[in-house]
Design an enzyme around this catalytic site. Structure first.
Site, mmCIF file in Angstrom:
data_model
loop_
_atom_site.group_PDB
_atom_site.id
_atom_site.type_symbol
_atom_site.label_atom_id
_atom_site.label_comp_id
_atom_site.label_asym_id
_atom_site.label_seq_id
_atom_site.Cartn_x
_atom_site.Cartn_y
_atom_site.Cartn_z
ATOM 1 N N SER A 64 0.793 -1.241 0.000
ATOM 2 C CA SER A 64 0.000 0.000 0.000
ATOM 3 C C SER A 64 0.819 1.282 0.000
ATOM 4 O O SER A 64 0.250 2.365 -0.162
ATOM 5 C CB SER A 64 -0.953 0.015 1.187
ATOM 6 O OG SER A 64 -2.028 -0.832 0.915
ATOM 7 N N LYS A 67 0.254 3.388 -2.944
ATOM 8 C CA LYS A 67 -0.913 4.274 -3.077
ATOM 9 C C LYS A 67 -0.501 5.750 -3.052
ATOM 10 O O LYS A 67 -1.201 6.600 -3.596
ATOM 11 C CB LYS A 67 -1.921 3.974 -1.957
ATOM 12 C CG LYS A 67 -2.542 2.568 -2.070
ATOM 13 C CD LYS A 67 -3.349 2.172 -0.840
ATOM 14 C CE LYS A 67 -3.928 0.767 -0.997
ATOM 15 N NZ LYS A 67 -4.563 0.255 0.241
ATOM 16 N N TYR A 189 -3.746 -2.683 -10.257
ATOM 17 C CA TYR A 189 -3.626 -2.486 -8.798
ATOM 18 C C TYR A 189 -2.708 -3.542 -8.166
ATOM 19 O O TYR A 189 -1.848 -3.208 -7.336
ATOM 20 C CB TYR A 189 -5.031 -2.528 -8.172
ATOM 21 C CG TYR A 189 -5.018 -2.459 -6.670
ATOM 22 C CD1 TYR A 189 -4.870 -1.242 -6.001
ATOM 23 C CD2 TYR A 189 -5.146 -3.611 -5.895
ATOM 24 C CE1 TYR A 189 -4.841 -1.183 -4.613
ATOM 25 C CE2 TYR A 189 -5.118 -3.563 -4.510
ATOM 26 C CZ TYR A 189 -4.968 -2.347 -3.875
ATOM 27 O OH TYR A 189 -4.938 -2.300 -2.501
ATOM 28 N N TYR A 244 -4.575 3.511 8.265
ATOM 29 C CA TYR A 244 -5.935 2.982 8.443
ATOM 30 C C TYR A 244 -6.462 3.363 9.816
ATOM 31 O O TYR A 244 -6.258 4.488 10.254
ATOM 32 C CB TYR A 244 -5.962 1.462 8.188
ATOM 33 C CG TYR A 244 -5.119 1.114 6.987
ATOM 34 C CD1 TYR A 244 -5.470 1.604 5.735
ATOM 35 C CD2 TYR A 244 -3.942 0.394 7.105
ATOM 36 C CE1 TYR A 244 -4.682 1.343 4.634
ATOM 37 C CE2 TYR A 244 -3.155 0.124 6.006
ATOM 38 C CZ TYR A 244 -3.520 0.606 4.776
ATOM 39 O OH TYR A 244 -2.738 0.367 3.689
ATOM 40 N N VAL A 262 1.273 -3.802 3.713
ATOM 41 C CA VAL A 262 1.246 -5.106 4.397
ATOM 42 C C VAL A 262 2.486 -5.956 4.101
ATOM 43 O O VAL A 262 2.635 -7.034 4.665
ATOM 44 C CB VAL A 262 -0.033 -5.925 4.108
ATOM 45 C CG1 VAL A 262 -1.244 -5.334 4.786
ATOM 46 C CG2 VAL A 262 -0.246 -6.125 2.626
HETATM 47 N N1 GLN Z 1 -2.318 -5.266 -1.928
HETATM 48 C C1 GLN Z 1 -2.866 -5.167 -0.620
HETATM 49 C C2 GLN Z 1 -4.380 -5.325 -0.647
HETATM 50 O O1 GLN Z 1 -5.028 -4.789 -1.487
HETATM 51 C C3 GLN Z 1 -2.471 -3.854 -0.016
HETATM 52 C C4 GLN Z 1 -2.968 -3.674 1.391
HETATM 53 C C5 GLN Z 1 -2.005 -2.965 2.297
HETATM 54 O O2 GLN Z 1 -0.805 -2.909 2.084
HETATM 55 N N2 GLN Z 1 -2.545 -2.473 3.385
HETATM 56 O O3 GLN Z 1 -4.941 -6.002 0.169
#
Ligand code: GLN
Length: 308
Positions: A64, A67, A189, A244, A262
Site C-alpha cells: 500500500s 498508493k 492495482y 488505516y 502489508v
Molecule cells: N495489496 C494489498 C491489498 O489490497 C495492499 C494492502 C495494504 O498494504 N494495506 O490487500
C-alpha cells in the site's frame, strides 16, 4: 547536528534483537514467505546525506505504500478534481472494508484505504495509455533506481486471491465511480502493490514530499512533482489516513506523515528535513509493521523532532 547514523544504529541494535517477532501477512499467500527477522532502516536528508542500517538495500513488496505514488501521479493531472471521487477523512475501518461504501454511495473515505486506491488507479488508467509502465517509470525516476520492478509472483498471488478488492471495485462501478473494466483495474492495482523496493529506494522516493513537492535528486536537476499545496494536502491525508484505523495512534506515537504496506514497509518524512523508510515484515492487527512503528517512535523521540 544530529548524527542520524548513530541514532538508527542504536535503535537497530537495541530494539531489533529484543522485540518480539510478529507474523507477516498471509492473506496474500506469497507475502507469507517473507522472513520475519528482516529489518532495515534508511534515511535521506534534503542536504543530500543518506544513512542506513540492516536490510536497508533488500527489495521487498511495498504494497500500500504504492498508493502514495499513484495518488501523486493522478493528482498532478487532475488537481482538486480528484476529491470529487474520493474523500479525505479517516475511515475508522480496516483497509479492505466494504461496509462504508454501500451507505456512502460508492465514494471511498480516502485514497489510502483499498477502495480509495482503486478509484485512484482507475483514474490513472484513464490518464495513462500504458499505466503499468508509467507507474514503474515514476518510481524509478523518484528513487533514482532504474532496476525497480514488479514482483510478478506476488502480483499473481494477490490477483488469485483478490476477491475482496474485486467486490469493492464492482460495488463502486455500480455507483459509476469506476470507469474501467474491473479485471484490468485489479491487474494494474495488484502490479502496483507488488513493486519491489528497498528502504533506501523508498526514503529517496519520499524526498519530494519533504521538499514541498520538488524531487531534489531528479537526474536532470530538481523536478516539480506536485505543487506545494498538493504536497501539503497529500501529507495531511497521509497523517490522518496513512495507517488505516491506527492512524491516530501513529500520529500520537511518531508524529510524522507516512504510509504503511502489508509487506511490512513504512515510509515517512519530516517536512523540510528528511525522509525515512523502515522494513520489518511482522504486522500488528491493523496490518502495519509492528517493529516499523516502534522504530519510528524511537527515532522521533531520540532526535527530539517531529512535525509537532
Ligand atoms: N495489496 C494489498 C491489498 O489490497 C495492499 C494492502 C495494504 O498494504 N494495506 O490487500
Amino acid at each position: 547536528m544530529t548524527d542520524y547514523q548513530k541514532v538508527i544504529d542504536r535503535i537497530y541494535h537495541t530494539v531489533g534483537p529484543m522485540w518480539p517477532q510478529a507474523k507477516p501477512a498471509d492473506y496474500i499467500p506469497a507475502l507469507a514467505q517473507a522472513d520475519p527477522s528482516s529489518y532495515g532502516i534508511a534515511i535521506n536528508t534534503l542536504g543530500g546525506d543518506t544513512f542506513s542500517v540492516g536490510d536497508s538495500h533488500v527489495p521487498f513488496s511495498i504494497q500500500s505504500i504504492s498508493k502514495v505514488f499513484t495518488f501523486a501521479m493522478v493528482a498532478r493531472h487532475l488537481g482538486d478534481r480528484i476529491w470529487e471521487s474520493v474523500g479525505r477523512e479517516p475511515s475508522g475501518n480496516p483497509f479492505n472494508s466494504l461496509v462504508q461504501l454501500e451507505y456512502e454511495h460508492g465514494r471511498p473515505r480516502n485514497p489510502f484505504i483499498n477502495a480509495g486506491a482503486l478509484v485512484v488507479t482507475d483514474r490513472l488508467i484513464d490518464l495513462y495509455p500504458r499505466p503499468k509502465e508509467a507507474i514503474l517509470d515514476f518510481v524509478r525516476s523518484l528513487s533514482g533506481n532504474p532496476d525497480i520492478y514488479f514482483d510478478t509472483a506476488i502480483a499473481r498471488s494477490e490477483r488469485a486471491t483478490a476477491n475482496r478488492n474485486m467486490a469493492l471495485a464492482y460495488l463502486m462501478k455500480s455507483f459509476g465511480n469506476i470507469h474501467n473494466d474491473v479485471e484490468t483495474l485489479i491487474d494494474v492495482y495488484c502490479s502496483q502493490c507488488a513493486i519491489s523496493m528497498s528502504c533506501v529506494d523508498l526514503a529517496r522516493s519520499f524526498l519530494f514530499l519533504a521538499n514541498r513537492g520538488v524531487n531534489p535528486l531528479a537526474p536532470g536537476g530538481p523536478e516539480r512533482i506536485l505543487t506545494p499545496s498538493q504536497a501539503k494536502r497529500l501529507g495531511a491525508v497521509m497523517l490522518t489516513c496513512g495507517f488505516y484505523d491506527e492512524s491516530g495512534d501513529f500520529a500520537f506515537r511518531v508524529g510524522l506523515p507516512g504510509k504503511s504496506g502489508v509487506g511490512g514497509g513504512i515510509a515517512a518524512y519530516m517536512p523540510g528535513n528528511l525522509a525515512i523508510a523502515v522494513w520489518c515484515p511482522g504486522l500488528n492487527s491493523y496490518g502495519n509493521s509492528l517493529l516499523g512503528i516502534e522504530t519510528l517512535e524511537r527515532f522521533t523521540t531520540d532526535i527530539g523532532n517531529s512535525i509537532f
